[in-house]
Motif scaffolding. Sequence first.
Motif, PDB file in Angstrom:
ATOM      1  N   VAL A   1      31.572  35.109  68.377  1.00  0.00           N
ATOM      2  CA  VAL A   1      31.827  36.267  67.537  1.00  0.00           C
ATOM      3  C   VAL A   1      33.330  36.360  67.340  1.00  0.00           C
ATOM      4  O   VAL A   1      34.051  36.701  68.267  1.00  0.00           O
ATOM      5  N   THR A   2      33.788  36.043  66.159  1.00  0.00           N
ATOM      6  CA  THR A   2      35.210  36.088  65.813  1.00  0.00           C
ATOM      7  C   THR A   2      36.117  35.625  66.944  1.00  0.00           C
ATOM      8  O   THR A   2      37.011  36.318  67.360  1.00  0.00           O
TER       9      THR A   2
ATOM     10  N   ASN B   1      42.567  40.616  72.716  1.00  0.00           N
ATOM     11  CA  ASN B   1      43.253  40.351  71.443  1.00  0.00           C
ATOM     12  C   ASN B   1      44.509  39.504  71.640  1.00  0.00           C
ATOM     13  O   ASN B   1      44.807  38.629  70.820  1.00  0.00           O
TER      14      ASN B   1
ATOM     15  N   ARG C   1      43.319  35.932  72.250  1.00  0.00           N
ATOM     16  CA  ARG C   1      42.839  35.344  70.992  1.00  0.00           C
ATOM     17  C   ARG C   1      44.011  34.967  70.102  1.00  0.00           C
ATOM     18  O   ARG C   1      44.024  33.905  69.483  1.00  0.00           O
TER      19      ARG C   1
ATOM     20  N   ARG D   1      31.230  43.311  70.677  1.00  0.00           N
ATOM     21  CA  ARG D   1      30.828  43.124  69.279  1.00  0.00           C
ATOM     22  C   ARG D   1      31.278  44.301  68.422  1.00  0.00           C
ATOM     23  O   ARG D   1      31.819  44.123  67.333  1.00  0.00           O
TER      24      ARG D   1
ATOM     25  N   LYS E   1      33.694  46.529  69.047  1.00  0.00           N
ATOM     26  CA  LYS E   1      35.151  46.599  68.970  1.00  0.00           C
ATOM     27  C   LYS E   1      35.710  45.584  67.983  1.00  0.00           C
ATOM     28  O   LYS E   1      36.590  45.903  67.174  1.00  0.00           O
ATOM     29  N   LEU E   2      35.214  44.357  68.030  1.00  0.00           N
ATOM     30  CA  LEU E   2      35.708  43.326  67.122  1.00  0.00           C
ATOM     31  C   LEU E   2      35.280  43.596  65.682  1.00  0.00           C
ATOM     32  O   LEU E   2      36.036  43.357  64.753  1.00  0.00           O
ATOM     33  N   ALA E   3      34.084  44.119  65.514  1.00  0.00           N
ATOM     34  CA  ALA E   3      33.617  44.468  64.167  1.00  0.00           C
ATOM     35  C   ALA E   3      34.473  45.581  63.587  1.00  0.00           C
ATOM     36  O   ALA E   3      34.840  45.547  62.404  1.00  0.00           O
ATOM     37  N   ASP E   4      34.851  46.567  64.423  1.00  0.00           N
ATOM     38  CA  ASP E   4      35.710  47.662  63.965  1.00  0.00           C
ATOM     39  C   ASP E   4      37.068  47.122  63.516  1.00  0.00           C
ATOM     40  O   ASP E   4      37.652  47.599  62.544  1.00  0.00           O
ATOM     41  N   GLN E   5      37.596  46.126  64.234  1.00  0.00           N
ATOM     42  CA  GLN E   5      38.886  45.547  63.877  1.00  0.00           C
ATOM     43  C   GLN E   5      38.827  44.780  62.556  1.00  0.00           C
ATOM     44  O   GLN E   5      39.813  44.736  61.840  1.00  0.00           O
ATOM     45  N   ASP E   6      37.687  44.181  62.283  1.00  0.00           N
ATOM     46  CA  ASP E   6      37.561  43.369  61.080  1.00  0.00           C
ATOM     47  C   ASP E   6      37.322  44.210  59.825  1.00  0.00           C
ATOM     48  O   ASP E   6      37.354  43.694  58.721  1.00  0.00           O
ATOM     49  N   ARG E   7      37.096  45.482  59.999  1.00  0.00           N
ATOM     50  CA  ARG E   7      36.861  46.363  58.825  1.00  0.00           C
ATOM     51  C   ARG E   7      38.128  46.784  58.173  1.00  0.00           C
ATOM     52  O   ARG E   7      39.170  46.804  58.554  1.00  0.00           O
TER      53      ARG E   7
END
Length: 85
Positions: free
Chosen positions: A11-12, A55, A58, A77, A79-85
């Motif tokens: 996941v990312t 982060n 990464r 999942r 937290k990373l999805a929130d960052q990608d928005r």
Amino acid sequence: SRSRHTRYISVTGVQTCALPICQAVLSPQDLVSHLSNPQQAVIAELDEGLLNEINQARAAGSLVLVMGAGPIDGWIRNKLADQDR
């Protein structure tokens, strides 16, 4: 075989792994004590400090392996999805 019952997903840039369920329950400290290189493990709370460490790793191009029982998979999942928005 174990690989047949183990699922991996990337996941990312963060690798999560669903390990087979067993009867024994280990504390994080017990799990780390059984590693061949326990200095590489970090026992952490699910908080912004952990997210910042993930982060940073990464960004440095490091592979981040998140292992845990319970909410870690959903937490990372989200937290990373929130960052990608």
